[in-house]
Motif scaffolding. Sequence first.
Motif, PDB file in Angstrom:
ATOM      1  N   HIS A   1      -0.921  14.782   4.723  1.00  0.00           N
ATOM      2  CA  HIS A   1      -0.961  13.499   4.010  1.00  0.00           C
ATOM      3  C   HIS A   1      -2.267  12.757   4.290  1.00  0.00           C
ATOM      4  N   TYR A   2      -2.693  12.755   5.538  1.00  0.00           N
ATOM      5  CA  TYR A   2      -3.946  12.083   5.892  1.00  0.00           C
ATOM      6  C   TYR A   2      -5.110  12.706   5.128  1.00  0.00           C
ATOM      7  N   GLY A   3      -5.120  14.028   5.023  1.00  0.00           N
ATOM      8  CA  GLY A   3      -6.195  14.741   4.334  1.00  0.00           C
ATOM      9  C   GLY A   3      -6.254  14.468   2.841  1.00  0.00           C
TER      10      GLY A   3
ATOM     11  N   VAL B   1      -7.571   4.901  13.578  1.00  0.00           N
ATOM     12  CA  VAL B   1      -7.082   6.243  13.263  1.00  0.00           C
ATOM     13  C   VAL B   1      -7.119   7.067  14.544  1.00  0.00           C
ATOM     14  N   VAL B   2      -5.934   7.471  15.006  1.00  0.00           N
ATOM     15  CA  VAL B   2      -5.836   8.183  16.264  1.00  0.00           C
ATOM     16  C   VAL B   2      -5.051   9.472  16.050  1.00  0.00           C
ATOM     17  N   PRO B   3      -5.659  10.643  16.340  1.00  0.00           N
ATOM     18  CA  PRO B   3      -4.887  11.885  16.238  1.00  0.00           C
ATOM     19  C   PRO B   3      -3.730  11.867  17.240  1.00  0.00           C
ATOM     20  N   VAL B   4      -2.579  12.323  16.792  1.00  0.00           N
ATOM     21  CA  VAL B   4      -1.394  12.390  17.640  1.00  0.00           C
ATOM     22  C   VAL B   4      -1.137  13.865  17.937  1.00  0.00           C
ATOM     23  N   PRO B   5      -1.135  14.258  19.215  1.00  0.00           N
ATOM     24  CA  PRO B   5      -0.906  15.666  19.535  1.00  0.00           C
ATOM     25  C   PRO B   5       0.480  16.122  19.089  1.00  0.00           C
ATOM     26  N   ALA B   6       0.552  17.358  18.619  1.00  0.00           N
ATOM     27  CA  ALA B   6       1.853  17.923  18.233  1.00  0.00           C
ATOM     28  C   ALA B   6       2.698  18.108  19.486  1.00  0.00           C
TER      29      ALA B   6
ATOM     30  N   VAL C   1       0.866  -1.185   0.000  1.00  0.00           N
ATOM     31  CA  VAL C   1       0.000   0.000   0.000  1.00  0.00           C
ATOM     32  C   VAL C   1       0.900   1.231   0.000  1.00  0.00           C
ATOM     33  N   VAL C   2       0.730   2.099  -0.976  1.00  0.00           N
ATOM     34  CA  VAL C   2       1.511   3.333  -1.038  1.00  0.00           C
ATOM     35  C   VAL C   2       0.628   4.465  -0.523  1.00  0.00           C
ATOM     36  N   LEU C   3       1.104   5.142   0.518  1.00  0.00           N
ATOM     37  CA  LEU C   3       0.365   6.254   1.112  1.00  0.00           C
ATOM     38  C   LEU C   3       0.933   7.578   0.600  1.00  0.00           C
ATOM     39  N   PRO C   4       0.207   8.687   0.816  1.00  0.00           N
ATOM     40  CA  PRO C   4       0.651   9.977   0.274  1.00  0.00           C
ATOM     41  C   PRO C   4       2.042  10.427   0.721  1.00  0.00           C
ATOM     42  N   ASN C   5       2.599   9.830   1.770  1.00  0.00           N
ATOM     43  CA  ASN C   5       3.955  10.196   2.178  1.00  0.00           C
ATOM     44  C   ASN C   5       5.005   9.554   1.266  1.00  0.00           C
ATOM     45  N   GLY C   6       4.548   8.739   0.301  1.00  0.00           N
ATOM     46  CA  GLY C   6       5.444   8.149  -0.683  1.00  0.00           C
ATOM     47  C   GLY C   6       6.047   6.819  -0.274  1.00  0.00           C
ATOM     48  N   ASN C   7       5.717   6.335   0.904  1.00  0.00           N
ATOM     49  CA  ASN C   7       6.267   5.061   1.377  1.00  0.00           C
ATOM     50  C   ASN C   7       5.292   3.919   1.146  1.00  0.00           C
ATOM     51  N   ARG C   8       5.846   2.713   1.074  1.00  0.00           N
ATOM     52  CA  ARG C   8       5.073   1.493   0.821  1.00  0.00           C
ATOM     53  C   ARG C   8       4.928   0.730   2.136  1.00  0.00           C
ATOM     54  N   TYR C   9       3.706   0.231   2.414  1.00  0.00           N
ATOM     55  CA  TYR C   9       3.419  -0.441   3.679  1.00  0.00           C
ATOM     56  C   TYR C   9       2.696  -1.749   3.434  1.00  0.00           C
ATOM     57  N   GLN C  10       2.694  -2.601   4.482  1.00  0.00           N
ATOM     58  CA  GLN C  10       2.019  -3.902   4.444  1.00  0.00           C
ATOM     59  C   GLN C  10       0.902  -3.908   5.490  1.00  0.00           C
ATOM     60  N   GLY C  11      -0.039  -4.824   5.353  1.00  0.00           N
ATOM     61  CA  GLY C  11      -1.117  -4.961   6.316  1.00  0.00           C
ATOM     62  C   GLY C  11      -0.588  -5.126   7.728  1.00  0.00           C
ATOM     63  N   GLY C  12      -1.212  -4.444   8.688  1.00  0.00           N
ATOM     64  CA  GLY C  12      -0.804  -4.513  10.084  1.00  0.00           C
ATOM     65  C   GLY C  12       0.196  -3.448  10.483  1.00  0.00           C
ATOM     66  N   ASP C  13       0.796  -2.775   9.501  1.00  0.00           N
ATOM     67  CA  ASP C  13       1.751  -1.715   9.829  1.00  0.00           C
ATOM     68  C   ASP C  13       1.033  -0.557  10.513  1.00  0.00           C
TER      69      ASP C  13
END
Length: 57
Positions: A33-35, A51-56, A13-25
């Motif tokens: 990127h999320y937007g 999906v959990v927001p992470v505070p800055a 799975v390629v996400l908008p950050n340009g990295n490739r991921y596998q199930g469970g990651d």
Amino acid sequence: MYSVTLKAGLVDVVLPNGNRYQGGDVVILSAQHYGQIPTATRTAVFSAQSVVPVPAS
């Protein structure tokens, strides 16, 4: 920032950050990127309630 978990069984799975991921990651995405991910895709790719927001810091 958002912490998301990809659904089990997904492969390359390629996400908008340009990295490739596998199930469970667990991935941290910027709000920008999320937007960029359409709602239907979020539902198809991310585990329910993972999906959990992470505070800055």
